[in-house]
Scaffold this motif. Structure first.
Motif, PDB file in Angstrom:
ATOM      1  N   ASP A   1       0.798  -1.230   0.000  1.00  0.00           N
ATOM      2  CA  ASP A   1       0.000   0.000   0.000  1.00  0.00           C
ATOM      3  C   ASP A   1       0.834   1.285   0.000  1.00  0.00           C
ATOM      4  N   ARG A   2       2.043   1.183  -0.543  1.00  0.00           N
ATOM      5  CA  ARG A   2       2.856   2.394  -0.695  1.00  0.00           C
ATOM      6  C   ARG A   2       3.297   2.487  -2.143  1.00  0.00           C
ATOM      7  N   THR A   3       3.297   3.688  -2.680  1.00  0.00           N
ATOM      8  CA  THR A   3       3.837   3.888  -4.021  1.00  0.00           C
ATOM      9  C   THR A   3       5.368   3.783  -3.946  1.00  0.00           C
ATOM     10  N   PRO A   4       6.028   3.564  -5.093  1.00  0.00           N
ATOM     11  CA  PRO A   4       7.493   3.561  -5.070  1.00  0.00           C
ATOM     12  C   PRO A   4       8.072   4.844  -4.467  1.00  0.00           C
ATOM     13  N   GLU A   5       7.444   5.985  -4.726  1.00  0.00           N
ATOM     14  CA  GLU A   5       7.930   7.257  -4.172  1.00  0.00           C
ATOM     15  C   GLU A   5       7.815   7.247  -2.638  1.00  0.00           C
ATOM     16  N   GLU A   6       6.693   6.706  -2.141  1.00  0.00           N
ATOM     17  CA  GLU A   6       6.513   6.640  -0.676  1.00  0.00           C
ATOM     18  C   GLU A   6       7.510   5.668  -0.046  1.00  0.00           C
ATOM     19  N   VAL A   7       7.802   4.576  -0.761  1.00  0.00           N
ATOM     20  CA  VAL A   7       8.795   3.620  -0.239  1.00  0.00           C
ATOM     21  C   VAL A   7      10.167   4.300  -0.178  1.00  0.00           C
ATOM     22  N   ALA A   8      10.504   5.031  -1.242  1.00  0.00           N
ATOM     23  CA  ALA A   8      11.803   5.726  -1.280  1.00  0.00           C
ATOM     24  C   ALA A   8      11.917   6.695  -0.095  1.00  0.00           C
ATOM     25  N   GLU A   9      10.846   7.432   0.146  1.00  0.00           N
ATOM     26  CA  GLU A   9      10.808   8.374   1.287  1.00  0.00           C
ATOM     27  C   GLU A   9      11.044   7.638   2.616  1.00  0.00           C
ATOM     28  N   ALA A  10      10.382   6.482   2.769  1.00  0.00           N
ATOM     29  CA  ALA A  10      10.510   5.707   4.019  1.00  0.00           C
ATOM     30  C   ALA A  10      11.932   5.163   4.187  1.00  0.00           C
ATOM     31  N   VAL A  11      12.577   4.823   3.076  1.00  0.00           N
ATOM     32  CA  VAL A  11      13.970   4.348   3.150  1.00  0.00           C
ATOM     33  C   VAL A  11      14.882   5.485   3.609  1.00  0.00           C
ATOM     34  N   LEU A  12      14.688   6.669   3.039  1.00  0.00           N
ATOM     35  CA  LEU A  12      15.507   7.824   3.446  1.00  0.00           C
ATOM     36  C   LEU A  12      15.312   8.112   4.933  1.00  0.00           C
ATOM     37  N   ASP A  13      14.062   8.036   5.397  1.00  0.00           N
ATOM     38  CA  ASP A  13      13.773   8.260   6.825  1.00  0.00           C
ATOM     39  C   ASP A  13      14.457   7.205   7.680  1.00  0.00           C
ATOM     40  N   ALA A  14      14.344   5.938   7.252  1.00  0.00           N
ATOM     41  CA  ALA A  14      14.880   4.827   8.058  1.00  0.00           C
ATOM     42  C   ALA A  14      16.392   4.958   8.233  1.00  0.00           C
ATOM     43  N   LEU A  15      17.069   5.457   7.204  1.00  0.00           N
ATOM     44  CA  LEU A  15      18.536   5.575   7.277  1.00  0.00           C
ATOM     45  C   LEU A  15      18.974   6.984   7.674  1.00  0.00           C
ATOM     46  N   GLU A  16      17.985   7.849   7.903  1.00  0.00           N
ATOM     47  CA  GLU A  16      18.256   9.257   8.259  1.00  0.00           C
ATOM     48  C   GLU A  16      19.160   9.920   7.229  1.00  0.00           C
ATOM     49  N   LEU A  17      18.812   9.696   5.950  1.00  0.00           N
ATOM     50  CA  LEU A  17      19.560  10.319   4.852  1.00  0.00           C
ATOM     51  C   LEU A  17      18.781  11.527   4.340  1.00  0.00           C
ATOM     52  N   LYS A  18      19.502  12.542   3.953  1.00  0.00           N
ATOM     53  CA  LYS A  18      18.874  13.758   3.410  1.00  0.00           C
ATOM     54  C   LYS A  18      19.028  13.782   1.893  1.00  0.00           C
ATOM     55  N   GLU A  19      18.009  14.362   1.214  1.00  0.00           N
ATOM     56  CA  GLU A  19      18.083  14.481  -0.241  1.00  0.00           C
ATOM     57  C   GLU A  19      19.129  15.504  -0.670  1.00  0.00           C
ATOM     58  N   ALA A  20      19.584  15.318  -1.940  1.00  0.00           N
ATOM     59  CA  ALA A  20      20.613  16.238  -2.464  1.00  0.00           C
ATOM     60  C   ALA A  20      20.016  17.618  -2.665  1.00  0.00           C
TER      61      ALA A  20
END
Ligand SMILES: Nc1ncnc2c1ncn2[C@@H]1O[C@H](COP(=O)(O)OP(=O)(O)O)[C@@H](O)[C@H]1O
Ligand SMILES: O=C(O)C1=C[C@@H](OP(=O)(O)O)[C@@H](O)[C@H](O)C1
Ligand SMILES: [Mg+2]
Length: 171
Positions: free
Chosen positions: A152-171
């Motif tokens: 129930d997550r779009t690929p974009e939402e999954v990508a966001e959750a991965v960034l959150d999980a690893l505490e990574l910031k976007e470029a």
């Protein structure tokens, strides 16, 4: 070189390749996929390697492809779903930011059921997927630094959750 920024693992069809490419774009870095590396190195599709040489030969190509990619690549790396079956690969991944993308069986059938590119799910995909997960679930969990559910997550939402999980910031 410090190794990949993110390594995506998880079962066939969970979205490693799709989400990996999105993550690389968002982080302004390169994307690499060990299945694609094997196809280029062998000059054959994955399904043809399974058919012509068998799974053990494919697993050896995969073991080497993961080693090379982890050593060379500092962007986002997606592995094939079975890469973690190899003990030396699991040991290698222990030092890296590995994210396990998960999903339930119905989602898996939706995403892979009609796709003949995946030779391990050709006959009775639902049963085969359950059996694969019974054998692999613990290995995915053992290797992962974070787990991200993709149902129930779009690929974009999954990508966001991965960034959150690893505490990574976007470029
Ligand atoms: N979050 C998602 N929601 C719905 N469909 C998805 C999602 N992520 C991937 N897909 C679709 O599922 C299929 C498998 O994705 P893919 O990235 O090839 O998975 P993997 O590399 O893990 O095997 C593709 O058709 C893709 O478009
Ligand atoms: O889970 C597996 O054993 C496999 C997963 C596939 O990659 P994806 O997970 O990207 O589909 C591919 O490496 C091959 O068909 C075997
Ligand atoms: Mg893939």
């Amino acid at each position: 070189m410090s190794g990949p920024l993110i390594v995506l693992i998880g079962p066939m069809g969970v979205g490693k390749s799709t989400v990996g490419a999105l993550l690389a774009e968002r982080l302004g870095t390169a994307f690499r996929d060990t299945d694609a590396d094997i196809v280029v190195a062998q000059g054959r599709e994955i399904a043809d390697i399974f058919l012509e040489d068998g799974e053990p030969v494919f697993r050896e190509f995969e073991r080497q492809a993961v080693r090379t990619a982890v050593a060379e690549h500092d962007g986002v790396l997606a592995l094939g779903g079975g890469a973690i079956l190899d003990g030396s690969t699991r040991a290698l991944l222990a030092a890296h930011p590995v994210v396990y993308l998960s999903m339930d069986v119905e989602e898996a059938v939706k995403r892979t059921g009609l796709n003949h590119a995946r030779p391990l799910l050709l006959v009775n995909p639902r049963k085969q997927w359950r059996e694969l997960m019974d054998a692999r679930r613990q290995l995915y969990e053992e290797v992962a630094r974070a787990v991200v559910a993709t149902d129930d997550r779009t690929p974009e939402e999954v990508a966001e959750a991965v960034l959150d999980a690893l505490e990574l910031k976007e470029a």
